[in-house]
Design an enzyme around this catalytic site. Structure first.
Site, PDB file in Angstrom:
ATOM      1  N   ALA A  71      33.269 -25.297   1.103  1.00 45.38           N
ATOM      2  CA  ALA A  71      34.561 -25.612   1.306  1.00 45.38           C
ATOM      3  C   ALA A  71      34.413 -27.253   1.659  1.00 45.38           C
ATOM      4  O   ALA A  71      33.351 -27.695   2.141  1.00 45.38           O
ATOM      5  CB  ALA A  71      34.945 -25.081   2.694  1.00 45.38           C
TER       6      ALA A  71
ATOM      7  N   GLU B 213      44.610 -19.547  -3.856  1.00 42.25           N
ATOM      8  CA  GLU B 213      45.487 -20.375  -2.930  1.00 42.25           C
ATOM      9  C   GLU B 213      45.169 -21.823  -3.146  1.00 42.25           C
ATOM     10  O   GLU B 213      45.441 -22.747  -2.295  1.00 42.25           O
ATOM     11  CB  GLU B 213      44.632 -19.870  -1.665  1.00 42.25           C
ATOM     12  CG  GLU B 213      44.938 -18.569  -1.010  1.00 42.25           C
ATOM     13  CD  GLU B 213      44.298 -18.356   0.222  1.00 42.25           C
ATOM     14  OE1 GLU B 213      45.083 -18.301   1.103  1.00 42.25           O
ATOM     15  OE2 GLU B 213      43.084 -17.986   0.250  1.00 42.25           O
TER      16      GLU B 213
ATOM     17  N   ALA C  26      37.721 -23.468   0.636  1.00 39.84           N
ATOM     18  CA  ALA C  26      38.824 -24.317   0.714  1.00 39.84           C
ATOM     19  C   ALA C  26      38.715 -25.892   0.766  1.00 39.84           C
ATOM     20  O   ALA C  26      37.896 -26.350   1.144  1.00 39.84           O
ATOM     21  CB  ALA C  26      39.338 -24.219   2.497  1.00 39.84           C
TER      22      ALA C  26
ATOM     23  N   SER D 142      40.592 -27.299  -5.839  1.00 35.12           N
ATOM     24  CA  SER D 142      41.329 -27.924  -7.230  1.00 35.12           C
ATOM     25  C   SER D 142      40.415 -27.537  -8.369  1.00 35.12           C
ATOM     26  O   SER D 142      39.111 -27.934  -7.977  1.00 35.12           O
ATOM     27  CB  SER D 142      41.638 -29.276  -6.849  1.00 35.12           C
ATOM     28  OG  SER D 142      42.115 -29.983  -8.075  1.00 35.12           O
TER      29      SER D 142
ATOM     30  N   SER E  70      24.608 -31.406   5.836  1.00 35.10           N
ATOM     31  CA  SER E  70      25.233 -32.083   6.823  1.00 35.10           C
ATOM     32  C   SER E  70      24.607 -33.190   7.221  1.00 35.10           C
ATOM     33  O   SER E  70      25.105 -34.056   8.209  1.00 35.10           O
ATOM     34  CB  SER E  70      25.732 -31.188   7.639  1.00 35.10           C
ATOM     35  OG  SER E  70      24.426 -30.499   8.357  1.00 35.10           O
TER      36      SER E  70
ATOM     37  N   GLY F 160      42.090 -22.210  -0.204  1.00 36.14           N
ATOM     38  CA  GLY F 160      43.232 -22.685   0.278  1.00 36.14           C
ATOM     39  C   GLY F 160      42.979 -24.202  -0.097  1.00 36.14           C
ATOM     40  O   GLY F 160      41.976 -24.812   0.092  1.00 36.14           O
TER      41      GLY F 160
END
Length: 314
Positions: A253, A194, A237, A214, A291, A211
């Protein structure tokens, strides 16, 4: 073994070449390219010879060509370039196993239409007649769509314009609408794509390219390292990598990891800082961004990686 990575570095095939009004070759379709040396009694198949002729609408003609190449030598011309791209897309050679030096200069920029290529020098003059005939241009490029030349076995491609001739797609691969696969790149087994697989990138069996993800290639100023994605690995993603990701590894992600990215390795021995390049190709790792602190952390992970949905890839 030869430089090309197999016992015979030769290849050959009868092709149908599209010839422009100035005599140059715009493209070549090979119905059955082969490794090895052409037999002395080889005859062009009817599927090709029956298509010889002229197409006045596009101001081109078609003729049969017999192309024989040494896959360890640089690309010699347009017919040679198209033969090597066909060999990749018919899975007779894997990405990065044959010499592709000179391939891009050997490919002319043409207008690819729904009935075949048109020379750029003729396009503006022919455009009104082409439009009346229902002929539309879908790309101006050096590389055509894979599906116009090769039908990959047991492969799903949601948007054909995003997969170039020369892509290597193993059976069971699914390319979703936002997935992209360049030439000399692709999958070595069942995979979900994706995201973007750039030139020179090989994706292992059972991997998932999420999704918008790269993978850094080696064209247009990219690095020299050939990036590989390991078996059962996951790029989340919108993630990205400029290093190889080992088997059963995960990149969180939204995280982009390049060779120079400073990471904190957390394992049983404690914590230490390193550049991500030191972990290129290492299996069973989790790349994540803390985070709270914002630092990129790498942790060991146990067991196998992701398991693809068998109903999607059967």
């Amino acid at each position: 073994m030869t430089q090309a990575g197999f016992l015979d570095s030769k290849a050959w095939g009868f092709g149908l070449a599209t010839i422009s009004s100035d005599g140059s070759i715009l493209d070549v379709w090979y119905s059955n390219p082969q490794l090895g040396t052409a037999p002395s009694d080889a005859v062009a198949p009817e599927t090709i010879s029956s298509m010889v002729g002229e197409d006045a609408r596009r101001r081109v003609s078609s003729k049969v060509v017999l192309t024989e190449v040494d896959l360890t030598a640089p690309v010699a011309d347009t017919a040679d370039a198209y033969l090597r791209l066909h060999l990749l897309s018919t899975l007779q050679v894997k990405p990065n196993t044959i010499n592709l030096d000179g391939l891009i200069p050997a490919l002319p920029i043409v207008a690819f239409t729904n009935v075949g290529p048109v020379a750029l020098d003729d396009l503006d003059e022919l455009r009104p007649a082409l439009t009346r005939a229902g002929i539309s241009v879908y790309a101006i490029d050096k590389f055509p769509r894979l599906v116009d030349y090769v039908t990959p076995r047991k492969v799903r491609i949601a948007d054909a314009s995003r997969v170039r001739l020369g892509a290597h797609l193993s059976p069971g691969t699914t390319i979703m609408h936002e997935g992209f696969v360049n030439f000399n790149a692709g999958t070595l087994g069942v995979s979900m794509v994706e995201g973007r697989i750039s030139q020179g990138v090989a994706v292992g069996d059972g991997a998932d390219i999420g999704g918008g993800a790269s993978i850094m290639g080696t064209l247009s100023g990219g690095g020299k390292e050939r990036v590989a994605i390991g078996a059962r690995a996951l790029l989340g993603a919108n993630a990205g990598v400029g290093i190889s990701i080992g088997d059963d590894s995960v990149v969180e992600a939204g995280l982009y990891v390049t060779a120079g990215t400073k990471v904190t390795i957390i394992d049983a021995e404690g914590e230490r800082s390193a550049k991500a390049a030191e972990l290129s190709g290492v299996a069973n790792l989790l790349f994540r961004r803390n985070s709270v602190s914002g630092r990129v952390e790498v942790l060991p992970r146990a067991g196998v990686g992701i398991v693809l949905n068998s109903q999607l890839h059967g």
